[in-house]
Design an enzyme around this catalytic site. Sequence first.
Site, PDB file in Angstrom:
ATOM      1  CE1 TYR A 223      -1.358   3.737   9.522  1.00 49.88           C
ATOM      2  CE2 TYR A 223      -0.338   2.846   7.547  1.00 49.88           C
ATOM      3  CZ  TYR A 223      -1.351   2.830   8.474  1.00 49.88           C
ATOM      4  OH  TYR A 223      -2.352   1.902   8.382  1.00 49.88           O
TER       5      TYR A 223
ATOM      6  CE1 TYR B 144      -5.178   3.165   9.340  1.00 51.21           C
ATOM      7  CE2 TYR B 144      -5.623   2.872  11.679  1.00 51.21           C
ATOM      8  CZ  TYR B 144      -4.886   2.574  10.549  1.00 51.21           C
ATOM      9  OH  TYR B 144      -3.839   1.684  10.638  1.00 51.21           O
TER      10      TYR B 144
ATOM     11  CE  LYS C 221       3.947   2.889  13.332  1.00 59.17           C
ATOM     12  NZ  LYS C 221       4.557   2.651  12.044  1.00 59.17           N
TER      13      LYS C 221
ATOM     14  N   PRO D 276      -3.543  -0.826  18.983  1.00 58.94           N
ATOM     15  CG  PRO D 276      -5.352  -2.193  18.441  1.00 58.94           C
ATOM     16  CD  PRO D 276      -4.717  -1.479  19.583  1.00 58.94           C
TER      17      PRO D 276
ATOM     18  CG  HIS E 140      -2.039  -0.973   1.097  1.00 61.88           C
ATOM     19  ND1 HIS E 140      -3.071  -1.034   1.987  1.00 61.88           N
ATOM     20  CD2 HIS E 140      -2.290  -1.923   0.178  1.00 61.88           C
ATOM     21  CE1 HIS E 140      -3.918  -1.988   1.623  1.00 61.88           C
ATOM     22  NE2 HIS E 140      -3.447  -2.543   0.532  1.00 61.88           N
TER      23      HIS E 140
END
Length: 393
Positions: free
Chosen positions: A387, A203, A299, A295, A74
């Site tokens: 990220y 998200y 990570k 979560p 991604h």
Amino acid sequence: MTHKTQVGIIGAGPAGLTLSLLLHQAGIQSVIIEYRSRDYAESRVRAGLLEQNTVDLFNELGAAERLNKEGLQHQGVYLSFDGVRTRVPFNELTGGRGITIYGQQEMVKDLIKINIEREVPIHFEATATKLEDIDTASPKIQYIQNEETHVLECDFIAGCDGYHGISRKSMPTGSYNEFQKEYPFSWLGILAHVAPSSDELIYAYHERGFALHSLRSETVSRLYIQVDNNDKVENWPDKQIWDELEIRLTDNKGFKLNRGEIFEKSITPMRSFMIDNLQYGRLFLAGDAGHIVPPTGGKGLNLAVADIKWLSAAFIDWYKNNKEEPLLSYTSNCLPRIWRAQDFSNFMTTLFHKQAAQGSFDYHLQKAKFNYIIQSVAQATTIAENYVGLKEI
Ligand code: APR
Ligand code: PHB
């Protein structure tokens, strides 16, 4: 019975299984003691987000054949607030870095198989019950397997036995400080036989609570919703989960949610946990044994693997070059990276979960933070580089 090895590893999770392979590659012996059965360890469903550094390490170990074939790469992520959706393009903002989606249990399956092929001993259904002489040059792991007590004598013990393991608890009181934060919500996670409704993760903040759309393959989706801490899976019939996901993931551009058969459902509490010392004598902690992150941001696995990168390098320096310094610096080399991930995981958690009444002051602060991601390339870059994982770990 007494056995001997160079590094005794407690726990066959990502941390322990990666450490044994790195040591094997350097010609250092290890033995893994794992409380669960192989079947159980391989089917435990967890997150599935791998940073580039993690993928690179598995490639160096020759453990990435299936990951490279089946993992989904991604280059960005969608973030949503009250139906407004924006995309953070990792590749543009981080010089071409990205993430790979590959279920943790698939990675664990691959790592177990390769350990066995390389003849690294893994004792499944063996419970470490006591650590002895950890402040001497000959520490020992007492473990029970098939109702028989064994002792594994080692040069070093690697405590890779997760949050509930015995390693951290075997460090003397006063040798470390604990920090923790419990969140007033949990995640209900599902796996479903259905094509993902999005090409990249979403998200989403919604007034009914957080939702996350993730995926595993072209035919399997992984989704989560925020629920109360005392909620139970039994309270959530499949239709209600899909209805809730549809409401929370909806956007102002006509997002459509695919529904399918749910084949896994579980609730995970959210917590941040940290200690400030990962070593006592000849005992070293890595992964969840030393830290837990919520979560949001994925990570956990990456932190475990990064710890192991430092720990294996330190063991190798000790055995090959007679150097003790990297072992003594293990904690100080790891803590800044772990704190960075603690901060990012906490940031993502507080940004996207429902915590305050819709329309309250705190709600408006949350929304302002989200709007700033759209307004500012600097803020979007901050999110992107955290990220995908910072290059220097
Ligand atoms: N004796 C032997 N094995 C033990 C003991 C014990 N006393 N206690 C725990 N274990 C085993 C557990 O059964 C588990 O398989 O230690 C293993 C720890 O593995 P993980 O929990 O997967 O921890 P770690 O390898 O640090 O990986 C961290 O897992 O929880 C996720 O989000 C987290 O992705 C992160 C990753
Ligand atoms: C997952 O795919 O399980 C996943 C992805 C991202 C997260 C958490 C979980 O932040």
